[in-house]
Structures are given as structure tokens and as C-alpha cells.
Design an enzyme around this catalytic site. Structure first.
Site, mmCIF file in Angstrom:
data_model
loop_
_atom_site.group_PDB
_atom_site.id
_atom_site.type_symbol
_atom_site.label_atom_id
_atom_site.label_comp_id
_atom_site.label_asym_id
_atom_site.label_seq_id
_atom_site.Cartn_x
_atom_site.Cartn_y
_atom_site.Cartn_z
ATOM 1 N N THR A 192 0.816 -1.218 0.000
ATOM 2 C CA THR A 192 0.000 0.000 0.000
ATOM 3 C C THR A 192 0.854 1.275 0.000
ATOM 4 O O THR A 192 1.898 1.337 0.654
ATOM 5 C CB THR A 192 -0.915 -0.008 1.241
ATOM 6 O OG1 THR A 192 -1.618 -1.245 1.256
ATOM 7 C CG2 THR A 192 -1.911 1.130 1.203
ATOM 8 N N GLU A 223 -3.817 -14.627 3.268
ATOM 9 C CA GLU A 223 -4.029 -13.517 4.208
ATOM 10 C C GLU A 223 -5.527 -13.385 4.541
ATOM 11 O O GLU A 223 -5.911 -13.244 5.708
ATOM 12 C CB GLU A 223 -3.531 -12.207 3.592
ATOM 13 C CG GLU A 223 -3.740 -11.015 4.529
ATOM 14 C CD GLU A 223 -3.315 -9.677 3.916
ATOM 15 O OE1 GLU A 223 -2.900 -9.646 2.747
ATOM 16 O OE2 GLU A 223 -3.416 -8.665 4.636
HETATM 17 C C1 LIG Z 1 -3.951 -0.954 10.449
HETATM 18 C C2 LIG Z 1 -3.654 -1.259 9.007
HETATM 19 C C3 LIG Z 1 -2.671 -2.176 8.684
HETATM 20 C C4 LIG Z 1 -2.334 -2.421 7.344
HETATM 21 N N1 LIG Z 1 -1.280 -3.269 7.030
HETATM 22 C C5 LIG Z 1 -0.831 -3.312 5.740
HETATM 23 C C6 LIG Z 1 0.389 -3.997 5.419
HETATM 24 O O1 LIG Z 1 1.024 -4.616 6.283
HETATM 25 N N2 LIG Z 1 0.829 -3.956 4.139
HETATM 26 C C7 LIG Z 1 0.155 -3.290 3.142
HETATM 27 O O2 LIG Z 1 0.624 -3.282 2.016
HETATM 28 N N3 LIG Z 1 -1.005 -2.647 3.413
HETATM 29 C C8 LIG Z 1 -1.507 -2.633 4.687
HETATM 30 N N4 LIG Z 1 -2.675 -1.962 4.983
HETATM 31 C C9 LIG Z 1 -3.397 -1.294 3.901
HETATM 32 C C10 LIG Z 1 -4.741 -1.923 3.576
HETATM 33 O O3 LIG Z 1 -4.552 -3.127 2.892
HETATM 34 C C11 LIG Z 1 -5.532 -0.867 2.788
HETATM 35 O O4 LIG Z 1 -5.968 0.077 3.735
HETATM 36 C C12 LIG Z 1 -6.679 -1.451 2.030
HETATM 37 O O5 LIG Z 1 -6.212 -2.227 0.970
HETATM 38 C C13 LIG Z 1 -7.616 -0.367 1.471
HETATM 39 O O6 LIG Z 1 -6.917 0.629 0.799
HETATM 40 P P1 LIG Z 1 -7.151 2.181 1.188
HETATM 41 O O7 LIG Z 1 -7.120 2.273 2.644
HETATM 42 O O8 LIG Z 1 -6.183 2.995 0.401
HETATM 43 O O9 LIG Z 1 -8.626 2.494 0.708
HETATM 44 P P2 LIG Z 1 -9.090 2.933 -0.758
HETATM 45 O O10 LIG Z 1 -8.598 1.977 -1.764
HETATM 46 O O11 LIG Z 1 -8.754 4.378 -0.954
HETATM 47 O O12 LIG Z 1 -10.664 2.776 -0.614
HETATM 48 C C14 LIG Z 1 -11.493 3.752 0.005
HETATM 49 C C15 LIG Z 1 -12.944 3.283 -0.154
HETATM 50 O O13 LIG Z 1 -13.268 3.191 -1.549
HETATM 51 C C16 LIG Z 1 -13.757 1.891 -1.832
HETATM 52 N N5 LIG Z 1 -13.362 1.450 -3.177
HETATM 53 C C17 LIG Z 1 -12.138 1.482 -3.739
HETATM 54 N N6 LIG Z 1 -12.166 0.914 -4.950
HETATM 55 C C18 LIG Z 1 -13.432 0.500 -5.150
HETATM 56 C C19 LIG Z 1 -14.106 -0.174 -6.207
HETATM 57 N N7 LIG Z 1 -13.474 -0.562 -7.325
HETATM 58 N N8 LIG Z 1 -15.425 -0.462 -6.060
HETATM 59 C C20 LIG Z 1 -16.087 -0.084 -4.941
HETATM 60 N N9 LIG Z 1 -15.516 0.546 -3.905
HETATM 61 C C21 LIG Z 1 -14.202 0.836 -4.011
HETATM 62 C C22 LIG Z 1 -13.114 0.994 -0.791
HETATM 63 O O14 LIG Z 1 -13.810 -0.227 -0.665
HETATM 64 C C23 LIG Z 1 -13.174 1.880 0.436
HETATM 65 O O15 LIG Z 1 -14.443 1.794 1.003
HETATM 66 C C24 LIG Z 1 -3.052 -1.761 6.313
HETATM 67 C C25 LIG Z 1 -4.079 -0.857 6.641
HETATM 68 C C26 LIG Z 1 -4.360 -0.577 7.964
HETATM 69 C C27 LIG Z 1 -5.428 0.436 8.255
#
Ligand SMILES: Cc1cc2nc3c(=O)[nH]c(=O)nc-3n(C[C@H](O)[C@H](O)[C@H](O)COP(=O)(O)OP(=O)(O)OC[C@H]3O[C@@H](n4cnc5c(N)ncnc54)[C@H](O)[C@@H]3O)c2cc1C
Length: 392
Positions: free
Chosen positions: A139, A255
Site C-alpha cells: 500500500t 491472508e
Molecule cells: C492498520 C492497518 C494495517 C495495514 N497493514 C498493511 C500492510 O502490512 N501492508 C500493506 O501493504 N497494506 C496494509 N494496509 C493497507 C490496507 O490493505 C488498505 O488500507 C486497504 O487495501 C484499502 O486501501 P485504502 O485504505 O487505500 O482504501 P481505498 O482503496 O482508498 O478505498 C477507500 C474506499 O473506496 C472503496 N473502493 C475502492 N475501490 C473501489 C471499487 N473498485 N469499487 C467499490 N468501492 C471501491 C473501498 O472499498 C473503500 O471503502 C493496512 C491498513 C491498515 C489500516
């Protein structure tokens, strides 16, 4: 009550055997004696001690599914499933599980599955012993659900790669020794232009730029990392160049299944706590368990937990047999993560004002549960995958 349905003289629920149940008892004892009493302090400190990795390594928990030749226990995913379920079941916070499992179940598997012998000796072997901590970096500030849109670049130079960019939300990101990191290795990037490089925290230009404050998972560190002209040798390329997207997808299945198994463990605990509390808390001169509203809440919680368990165990059994279960894994994650949030919310309601207080586990459980529908692929993305697999 044994909400896991696996204790006493009952036969173990498929896919588990008596041997797995023995491991369950061992992990349960470990969690009760070495994790549960310390969790509140670790949550307060915003991290659990690094020595917990050493201790888990010493007891063999970090290498359950990896072969003996790398210091593992030679078990299977089923052993890991037991470990994760028990870690979430009894008093352990989501943060402890997240930190340990980000290492064992999302950072080390790509090295085992795609790494060469040198890479396994360098990161897997010390990872299994707990000497080195790993993290998975996919991410970025501008790329979450849309993993193919990552912008961190790795430019080919003589003998290696020059990496520039940043990662965010990385579990273990503050203190990991090695980062299994997704990078763009073509100008266009995307599905055919992503590769994985293993970066080490002492490389020049690699910098931890932040530790994030979160709603839950307080005892796990969640880091932001920046890369400025980090020189990464060729030997750190994991798998084939430009085939990183396949690696990401391969990793997601396990995962997501593990997150589902963890949720089941947490559900059991919340149901146990709710039953216990409702029998001893009195209102209007009688235990609150005597109110139909309370009994119905707990009945709904138990039904939801049983359905979650049935789907997850069935998918785990099929996953272990090598079946393609992308749709089912997505269903498990979608079902269990929301179900856990609801169960934690109901458990808090049953505990009334006390549930809202720090010293009762339910407050933490509700906060910890909320990450489930977001991390490892959001609910919306799970629905997209399920829809696609239904031919929509
Ligand atoms: C505490 C924590 C630990 C984490 N650990 C890791 C880690 O170890 N390694 C790592 O790489 N990542 C990690 N993550 C990241 C996590 O995998 C992402 O937060 C997650 O994939 C969502 O991405 P985003 O937060 O950028 O949300 P976004 O992608 O910006 O999404 C925001 C909203 O839009 C919606 N959305 C996006 N695309 C679509 C679509 N095509 N259709 C409908 N709705 C959509 C989403 O469902 C969500 O509701 C972690 C996150 C947290 C909060």
C-alpha cells in the site's frame, strides 16, 4: 462453555485432527500465560516487545508451516490456522495478532514460495527463529485497493535497482528488518510491470517516516516508509521480474483466509464473555441473561459465529487440498469481518457502560474488529471478486 466446539472429548471439527487439537492446547496455554496478562500494557505502549518474536520463534510458532530445513516445524496451513485462531481467541489484542502474523503470514510466505535458496537463508531462516522481523509493503499513499496503481519505482542500474517512492499503513513497518516491497519495474507499471524487491532497513535512503495512530490494533506498529535512491542488489529480486502481481494475488488468498480464522477466534471469546457477564450482572432484581432481549442477542451472535466457522473451515479444507477457492475466500472475508464487528458491538451492548470501559476486553475488541472490513482488501473489493467469479 467451549465456544470453539473443539474441547473436551468431542472429536475435532474437520479439517482438524487430534494432532492439531494438541497444538491448539499448547498455543492456548501460551497465550493465556505469556500474552494475555501483558496485553493492556502493550496496547498502552503502542507496541508489544520485540522479544515476543524471539519467544514465538523459540517455541516454533513462527515456522509452523515451513519445512524443518529452514528451522520450521514442517506442518501445514492447518497448523498456522490453529495458531491464528487461538491467538485471536483468548485475550490477545488484534494488534498482537497483526504484528506476529504480518511477519509469518504475509511477509515470509512470498520468500518461501518465490525466493531462491540464498534469499531463504537470508530472510526466511532468521524470520522463523524470530531474529529478523518482516513486513509486506504494497500500500502507498495513493494506491490502496487499486494495487496495480503503485508508484514506487525501481530503475534498473548496473548490478541492481534504484528505488524511489513511499509506502504507508505497513504493519511492522516501523521495526521490520526486511520489507517485501512491491515496486514498479516498467514505465507503465500495472499488472505486467510490478516486481518484488526485498529491502533492508539499514540500506542508505530507506527511512521510516512515521508511526501511525489508529482506532484499533494499538499494540502493532503501523509505519510509513520512504525510499530515496535506495540501491537494492539484483539478488534481492523475489521471483520473476514484472511478475509481482501474481505474487500479490497468491498471497492475498492466505491472508484473507487467516483474517477469517482470526475473526472466528475473536467471536468465540466475545460470546464467552457475553454469556458469563449476562449471568452475573443483575438489573431489576434478576440476571440480565433472564431478559429475552439478552438471550436473543447472544443466540444471534452464536448463530453468526457458527455460520462463519462453517464457511471458513470448509474453505480452509479445500484450500489445503489445493483447490482454487478465490471466490470462497472472498466470501469468508466478507462474511466474517462484518460479522465480527456486529458481534463485538452486541457484546459491548450486553456489557452496558462497563463494556465501554478500558479494563473490559470488549471495548478493544470492537475497535480492533473495525479494521477487518478494510485491511487485506475491503468489503467492496471482496464483493467485486465474488461478482466476477459468478460471471457478473
Ligand atoms: C492498520 C492497518 C494495517 C495495514 N497493514 C498493511 C500492510 O502490512 N501492508 C500493506 O501493504 N497494506 C496494509 N494496509 C493497507 C490496507 O490493505 C488498505 O488500507 C486497504 O487495501 C484499502 O486501501 P485504502 O485504505 O487505500 O482504501 P481505498 O482503496 O482508498 O478505498 C477507500 C474506499 O473506496 C472503496 N473502493 C475502492 N475501490 C473501489 C471499487 N473498485 N469499487 C467499490 N468501492 C471501491 C473501498 O472499498 C473503500 O471503502 C493496512 C491498513 C491498515 C489500516
Amino acid at each position: 462453555m467451549d465456544a470453539s466446539g473443539s474441547g473436551g472429548s468431542k472429536p475435532p471439527p474437520p479439517p482438524f485432527t487430534a494432532e492439531h487439537e494438541e497444538l491448539r492446547q499448547t498455543v492456548r496455554r501460551f497465550v493465556e500465560s505469556e500474552i494475555e496478562p501483558n496485553v493492556a500494557e502493550w496496547e498502552e505502549r503502542r507496541e508489544f516487545p520485540r522479544e515476543l518474536f524471539d519467544r514465538c520463534g523459540e517455541l516454533g510458532f513462527l515456522g509452523l508451516k515451513f519445512p524443518d530445513e529452514y528451522g520450521g516445524q514442517g506442518g501445514s496451513h492447518l497448523h498456522d490456522a490453529i495458531w491464528v485462531e487461538e491467538l485471536s481467541r483468548r485475550g490477545a489484542s488484534g494488534g498482537v495478532g497483526a504484528g506476529l502474523n504480518a511477519h509469518t503470514s504475509i511477509a515470509m510466505p512470498p520468500i518461501f514460495n518465490f525466493g531462491d535458496e540464498w534469499q531463504k537463508q537470508r530472510w526466511l531462516v532468521p524470520g522463523i527463529s524470530g531474529e529478523k522481523i518482516g513486513a509486506l509493503g504494497i500500500t502507498e499513499p495513493g494506491a490502496g485497493s487499486d494495487v496495480a496503481s503503485i508508484r514506487t519505482t525501481a530503475k534498473k542500474v548496473d548490478g541492481g535497482w534504484l528505488v524511489n517512492g513511499s509506502k504507508t499503513f505497513i504493519t511492522n513497518g516501523v521495526r521490520c528488518d526486511f520489507l517485501v516491497c512491491a515496486v514498479k519495474t516498467t514505465e507503465a507499471g500495472g499488472h505486467g510491470g510490478i516486481s518484488f524487491l526485498v529491502l533492508e532497513n539499514d540500506m542508505d535512503g530507506y527511512e521510516v517516516t512515521g508511526k501511525l495512530e489508529k482506532l484499533g490494533w494499538h499494540s502493532s506498529d503501523t509505519g510509513e516508509i520512504g525510499f530515496e535512491d535506495v540501491e537494492v542488489p539484483d539478488s534481492h529480486l523475489l521471483g520473476q521480474e514484472n511478475c509481482g502481481f501474481q505474487l500479490i494475488m497468491a498471497n492475498f488468498a492466505w491472508e484473507r483466509l487467516l483474517m477469517s480464522i482470526g475473526a472466528i477466534g475473536a467471536m468465540d471469546r466475545l460470546i464467552e464473555l457475553s454469556i458469563e457477564y449476562s449471568k452475573q450482572r443483575e438489573a431489576f432484581g434478576r440476571p440480565i441473561s433472564s431478559f429475552q432481549a439478552t438471550r436473543h442477542k447472544i443466540a444471534d451472535m452464536a448463530t453468526s459465529a457458527a455460520a462463519s466457522r462453517a464457511l471458513t473451515y470448509d474453505t480452509l479444507r479445500r484450500f489445503e487440498k489445493g483447490e482454487t477457492v478465490i471466490k470462497e475466500v472472498s466470501m469468508c472475508k466478507l462474511l466474517t469481518q462484518r460479522a465480527l464487528v456486529k458481534i463485538a458491538d452486541e457484546a459491548l451492548q450486553i456489557h452496558g457502560g462497563y463494556g465501554y470501559m478500558r479494563e473490559y476486553e470488549v471495548e478493544r475488541a470492537l475497535r480492533d474488529a473495525r479494521l477487518g472490513p478494510i485491511g487485506g482488501g475491503t468489503d467492496e473489493i471482496m464483493r467485486e471478486i465474488i461478482g466476477k467469479n459468478l460471471g457478473l
